[in-house]
Design a protein around this motif. Structure first.
Motif, short mmCIF file in Angstrom:
data_model
loop_
_atom_site.label_atom_id
_atom_site.label_comp_id
_atom_site.label_asym_id
_atom_site.label_seq_id
_atom_site.Cartn_x
_atom_site.Cartn_y
_atom_site.Cartn_z
N LEU A 177 -59.05 42.60 -6.66
CA LEU A 177 -58.33 43.69 -5.97
C LEU A 177 -56.91 43.27 -5.56
CD1 LEU A 177 -61.24 44.89 -3.62
CD2 LEU A 177 -60.58 45.84 -5.83
N ASN A 178 -56.58 42.00 -5.81
CA ASN A 178 -55.27 41.46 -5.44
C ASN A 178 -54.97 41.69 -3.95
OD1 ASN A 178 -52.83 40.22 -5.82
ND2 ASN A 178 -51.76 42.09 -6.46
N CYS A 179 -55.93 41.26 -3.13
CA CYS A 179 -55.78 41.46 -1.68
C CYS A 179 -56.24 40.21 -0.93
CB CYS A 179 -56.61 42.67 -1.23
SG CYS A 179 -58.40 42.41 -1.30
N VAL A 180 -56.17 40.26 0.38
CA VAL A 180 -56.70 39.18 1.23
C VAL A 180 -57.95 39.71 1.92
CG1 VAL A 180 -56.25 37.80 3.31
CG2 VAL A 180 -54.48 38.06 1.56
N ILE A 181 -59.02 38.94 1.89
CA ILE A 181 -60.25 39.34 2.59
C ILE A 181 -60.53 38.36 3.72
CG2 ILE A 181 -62.75 39.73 2.37
CD1 ILE A 181 -62.29 40.71 -0.46
N PHE A 189 -63.98 33.44 7.49
CA PHE A 189 -63.56 32.94 6.17
C PHE A 189 -62.44 33.83 5.65
CE2 PHE A 189 -64.26 33.07 1.48
CZ PHE A 189 -64.12 31.72 1.19
N ILE A 190 -61.37 33.22 5.17
CA ILE A 190 -60.20 33.97 4.68
C ILE A 190 -59.92 33.56 3.24
CG2 ILE A 190 -57.73 34.44 5.03
CD1 ILE A 190 -58.12 33.53 7.96
N THR A 191 -59.71 34.54 2.36
CA THR A 191 -59.34 34.20 0.98
C THR A 191 -58.41 35.24 0.38
OG1 THR A 191 -60.17 33.67 -1.23
CG2 THR A 191 -61.43 35.31 0.02
N ASP A 192 -57.53 34.74 -0.51
CA ASP A 192 -56.72 35.63 -1.34
C ASP A 192 -57.17 35.53 -2.80
OD1 ASP A 192 -55.83 33.14 -2.07
OD2 ASP A 192 -53.71 33.54 -1.74
#
Ligand code: NPW
Ligand code: ADP
Ligand code: MG
Length: 277
Positions: A177-181, A189-192
């Motif tokens: 989705l080309n986003c940050v979750i 937990f954070i990921t791009d």
């Protein structure tokens, strides 16, 4: 993929000190869409946290019947009706979701975002609306951050049996989705989709209604100040947890209110600044 511990060292490389000759325009204008008649607390919590995190200006989309309460609780914010979403030119970032509900009226907010180009953070009912009405992600032609707790995450991306499965899906979805979750929990937990971080701040005093609404306000504030989506998520999550840890000096995990935490965002920034000088 190595999960980076989101600690002070990491934050030092992300946080930019405020220039002494800045003015309110330097620090961005945020638009927050939060709350409804029975969830006005979400508006107040998200707005206060946004303002305490450095934004230059804040406009809040309000329900007309809430106007006087909001004016009295947050005189620093400006208020507008939902029409402002379709002309987002005065703003630098949009935060949407806490307490807005999942009815057809709130759904219109999502539709109005389709033409928008500003970075957006989707939280709470904005995530539930996307799941409930099966909104096509391709409609979002802008940078965005998703901040689900685990139930919201499963509503969006299907049931998972464990946190590690959720993390694997989060990395894949962030890439697709080309986003940050930001998968919220005890160790957020954070990921791009390329980088992954696990937060090291925060405590169970945050396990109370409204804590996530404050995080939304903080991340909206950092987006409006010009930080990237990943930087905004990192700064928001770390400082939100740090403010809660500082709150333990005067409150217990039981007694802590998110209002106390918001009041300590200032001490969290001060502690960060003292490490940088
Ligand atoms: N003052 C105000 O105006 C406030 C307004 N608010 C606004 O209200 C809206 C609804 O928000 P919401 O999150 O309470 O509803 P929803 O998504 O159904 O989740 C509820 C259930 O999910 C679960 N669960 C959640 N996290 C979990 C975790 N980490 N780990 C495990 N389980 C977890 C848990 O379910 P259980 O496990 O008990 O089955 C929980 O009971 C939203 O827009 C929000 O912004 C609130 O912020 C409150 C203050
Ligand atoms: N035990 C815990 N330790 C650390 N952080 C926590 C803990 N419980 C909750 N949090 C944090 O509090 C916030 C809760 O968000 P959310 O579930 O969306 O609450 P709400 O919607 O009621 O505002 C998240 O940022 C989460 O990481
Ligand atoms: Mg929430």
């Amino acid at each position: 993929m190595e999960v980076v511990k989101l600690d002070l060292n990491c934050i030092k490389n992300t946080y930019k000190k405020r220039p002494c000759d800045s003015h309110k325009g330097t620090h961005g204008h945020a638009l927050l869409i939060a709350g409804s008649t029975d969830k006005m607390g979400a508006t107040i919590i998200a707005s206060r946290a946004c303002l305490r995190s450095g934004v230059g200006l804040l406009t809040v989309v309000f329900y007309p019947e809430n106007k006087s309460v909001l004016f009295n609780s947050i005189p620093e914010a400006m208020y507008a009706n939902s029409c402002v979403i379709s002309d987002s030119s005065p703003y630098q970032a949009i935060g949407i979701g806490p307490g807005i509900g999942v009815d057809e009226v709130s759904l219109q907010y999502i539709y109005e975002l389709y033409e928008n180009k500003l970075p957006v953070i989707f939280d709470a009912d904005a995530l539930n609306l996307i799941a409930k009405y099966k909104i096509d992600w391709k409609k979002f032609n802008f940078r965005f951050v998703l901040t689900p707790h685990l139930k919201e995450f499963d509503r969006l991306f299907g049931e998972h049996d464990s946190e590690s499965e959720r993390r694997t899906t989060a990395i894949q979805k962030a890439k697709d989705l080309n986003c940050v979750i930001v998968l919220k929990g005890h160790k957020t937990f954070i990921t791009d989709g390329i980088h992954t971080f696990e937060n090291t701040t925060g405590n169970s005093g945050l396990a109370k209604g409204g804590s996530g609404d404050a995080l939304t306000g903080m991340i909206t504030s950092f987006l409006a100040q010009g930080y990237t989506t990943l930087e905004s998520a990192i700064l928001g999550v770390y400082l939100h947890g740090l403010a809660a840890d500082i709150t333990l000096q005067t409150q217990s995990e039981e007694s802590m209110l998110i209002t106390d935490v918001i009041e300590n965002i200032g001490l969290a920034f001060k502690s960060l600044n003292s490490e940088i000088q």
